[in-house]
Scaffold this motif. Structure first.
Motif, short mmCIF file in Angstrom:
data_model
loop_
_atom_site.label_atom_id
_atom_site.label_comp_id
_atom_site.label_asym_id
_atom_site.label_seq_id
_atom_site.Cartn_x
_atom_site.Cartn_y
_atom_site.Cartn_z
N UNK A 129 0.86 -1.17 0.00
CA UNK A 129 0.00 0.00 0.00
C UNK A 129 0.90 1.22 0.00
N UNK A 130 0.59 2.17 -0.87
CA UNK A 130 1.40 3.39 -0.97
C UNK A 130 0.48 4.60 -0.83
N UNK A 131 0.57 5.26 0.34
CA UNK A 131 -0.21 6.47 0.59
C UNK A 131 0.43 7.65 -0.11
N UNK A 132 -0.30 8.31 -1.01
CA UNK A 132 0.29 9.39 -1.82
C UNK A 132 -0.30 10.76 -1.51
N UNK A 133 -1.42 10.78 -0.79
CA UNK A 133 -1.97 12.08 -0.38
C UNK A 133 -2.77 11.89 0.90
N UNK A 134 -3.01 12.98 1.59
CA UNK A 134 -3.85 12.92 2.79
C UNK A 134 -4.76 14.14 2.79
N UNK A 142 -21.47 14.14 6.08
CA UNK A 142 -21.39 13.05 7.06
C UNK A 142 -19.97 12.82 7.55
N UNK A 143 -19.01 13.52 6.97
CA UNK A 143 -17.62 13.10 7.11
C UNK A 143 -16.82 13.91 8.14
N UNK A 144 -16.13 13.18 9.00
CA UNK A 144 -15.29 13.83 10.02
C UNK A 144 -13.83 13.80 9.62
N UNK A 145 -13.54 13.11 8.51
CA UNK A 145 -12.13 12.94 8.14
C UNK A 145 -11.44 14.27 7.90
N UNK A 146 -12.19 15.21 7.31
CA UNK A 146 -11.58 16.52 7.03
C UNK A 146 -11.11 17.16 8.33
N UNK A 147 -11.93 17.02 9.38
CA UNK A 147 -11.54 17.61 10.68
C UNK A 147 -10.30 16.91 11.22
N UNK A 148 -10.17 15.62 10.88
CA UNK A 148 -9.06 14.83 11.45
C UNK A 148 -7.79 14.96 10.63
N UNK A 149 -7.94 15.17 9.33
CA UNK A 149 -6.74 15.15 8.49
C UNK A 149 -6.47 16.47 7.77
N UNK A 150 -7.33 17.45 7.90
CA UNK A 150 -7.08 18.76 7.28
C UNK A 150 -7.36 18.75 5.79
N UNK A 151 -6.90 19.80 5.11
CA UNK A 151 -7.18 19.94 3.68
C UNK A 151 -6.26 19.01 2.89
N UNK A 152 -6.59 18.82 1.61
CA UNK A 152 -5.87 17.85 0.76
C UNK A 152 -4.42 18.26 0.53
N UNK A 153 -3.50 17.34 0.75
CA UNK A 153 -2.09 17.59 0.50
C UNK A 153 -1.49 16.35 -0.17
N UNK A 154 -0.71 16.59 -1.22
CA UNK A 154 -0.15 15.48 -2.00
C UNK A 154 1.35 15.37 -1.79
N UNK A 155 1.85 14.16 -1.89
CA UNK A 155 3.30 13.96 -1.93
C UNK A 155 3.76 14.30 -3.34
N UNK A 156 5.02 14.67 -3.49
CA UNK A 156 5.52 14.99 -4.84
C UNK A 156 5.63 13.71 -5.65
N UNK A 157 5.52 13.84 -6.96
CA UNK A 157 5.65 12.67 -7.84
C UNK A 157 7.01 12.00 -7.61
N UNK A 158 8.05 12.81 -7.49
CA UNK A 158 9.40 12.24 -7.29
C UNK A 158 9.46 11.39 -6.02
#
Ligand code: SF4
Length: 408
Positions: A129-134, A142-158
């Motif tokens: 499993x490779x997590x590439x964004x959070x 219905x979702x609490x994930x945003x409160x728990x993980x904040x706004x969308x952030x991606x890892x760089x392609x490299x």
């Protein structure tokens, strides 16, 4: 949802594939910090039940391991930090969970960094499993994930390509890309999920699988990769959530029922062997019998063979929690009805594969594994772990198919 224990420092993962991938990063960070007797709970908050399980596990650890450092991180720790701290556990924020200094003593919480560090799960499976964004920049009611993980952030392609190379070098033949809102990968860095997939396909990856995707974020480039690239697995998991437009509107979802049905029809027309999975919530506030019937019919209308089906559970602080509730019993019954329809559909799909050939990635036990379309397979006689082999499908045993290795 189960608490998996991996040897120490002990990390107990709850919840989604992203958490499982991050579990490895947590263990590496804790090892680097050199804290000996530590147990870290990587918690989930997708439902009340998930939070309850994390609290139960933390209480037990505090009771049974009085000398150990008991740490809680993950989404439940974000949303219920005070509760866990009152119990006597130490809190590490989601964005600090991969940092060694979070597990040393004392442990300062670092400011929220913008870039996400890719999270690669351990070498103990044939698949990685490779997590590439959070995080996420939507606001489904219905979702609490945003409160728990904040706004969308991606890892760089490299950085993602580098992490994938690690998986390949340790002999893992399949990489599964995961995130909180995978389809929004690159929104914060002027790139796209399709661009990332193309870069990864430049590596000698045998199999690339994508986890849950927002149905209205599959652009033409990604559609082409999903339907024309043989190393992208013919298995598309969609974050549908419901099959009724009024419910989708009240969920603040960005697609409508007809969009989901049309997308699946296009996918199957372009690549008939594609298998469809979907996330579905039963018993969303205000959902009446007619609305539920529309969700139930979606199982057939979208040919959903892999259902992740949950009864709605109100999350504190979400808009849906303030809407008129249908009640837990009704939500549970409707979830059971959806699951039964999904199992019926899945078994028919599995039965239709009997006698056909497929390629199988053999797991570390040398007997179990998955076909490209994610059908679960059991070999009639063991094969080399971690290899991809041609098989002939036998019959179905519950949710699995028997398979016999064929000469290459
Ligand atoms: S897309 Fe919606 S359900 Fe998914 S993480 Fe974002 S807000 Fe939550």
């Amino acid at each position: 949802m189960s608490g998996a224990v991996i040897d120490g420092p002990e990390v107990v993962n709850f919840g989604c594939r992203l958490n499982i991938a991050e579990g490895e990063a947590i263990r590496a960070a804790a090892r680097e910090a050199g804290t000996r007797d530590i147990i870290i709970f990587n918690s989930c908050a997708v439902t009340d039940e998930a939070v309850r399980q994390a609290k139960q596990a933390v209480r037990r650890a505090l009771r049974e391991r009085p000398d150990a450092a008991v740490v809680v991180t993950g989404c439940a720790a974000e949303l219920e930090a005070d509760r866990f701290a009152e119990m006597g556990a130490r809190i590490v924020r989601n964005d600090a969970k991969g940092l060694a200094e979070s597990y040393g003593a004392p442990f300062p919480a670092k400011a929220r960094s913008r870039a996400y560090t890719p999270a690669l799960s351990g070498a103990d499976h044939a698949r990685a499993f490779l997590g590439v964004q959070t995080g996420c920049s939507h606001s489904c009611t219905f979702c609490a994930t945003v409160m728990a993980r904040g706004t969308a952030r991606s890892a760089s392609i490299a950085a993602v390509v580098e992490a994938a190379r690690v998986a390949i070098d340790r002999g893992q033949r399949e990489v599964i890309l995961t995130g909180v809102d995978l389809a929004s990968y690159g929104d914060d860095s002027e790139t796209t999920l399709a661009a990332l997939v193309e870069e990864l396909l430049a590596l000698p990856i045998a199999r690339l699988r994508l986890s849950s995707l927002d149905p209205n974020r599959i652009d033409d480039r990604l559609f082409a990769l999903l339907t024309q690239e043989s190393r992208v697995m013919p298995h598309v998991h969609l974050s549908l959530q419901a099959g009724d437009d009024m419910v989708l509107t009240r969920m603040k979802r960005r697609h409508r029922r007809a969009d989901a049905v049309a997308l699946v029809a296009r996918l199957k027309a372009a690549r008939p062997e594609i298998a469809i999975g979907a996330d579905l919530i039963a018993g969303f506030p205000t959902e009446d019998d007619t609305m539920f019937a529309n969700s139930l019919a979606l199982i057939d209308d979208c040919d959903i063979v892999f259902g992740h089906i949950f009864p709605y559970s109100a999350r504190a602080g979400t808009a849906a929690a303030r809407m008129p509730q249908v009640g837990r019993a009704i939500a549970r019954d409707r979830a059971a009805t959806l699951r039964a329809a999904n199992i019926r559909r899945c078994h028919a799909w599995l039965d239709a594969q009997a006698g056909h050939t497929a390629t199988m990635l053999v797991e570390r036990d040398g007997v179990s594994g998955h076909a490209e379309n994610f059908a679960a397979l059991t070999l009639t006689s063991p094969a080399a772990a971690g290899t991809i082999i041609p098989v002939r499908i036998g019959g179905r045993l519950d949710d699995r198919l028997t398979a016999t290795e064929q000469a290459a």
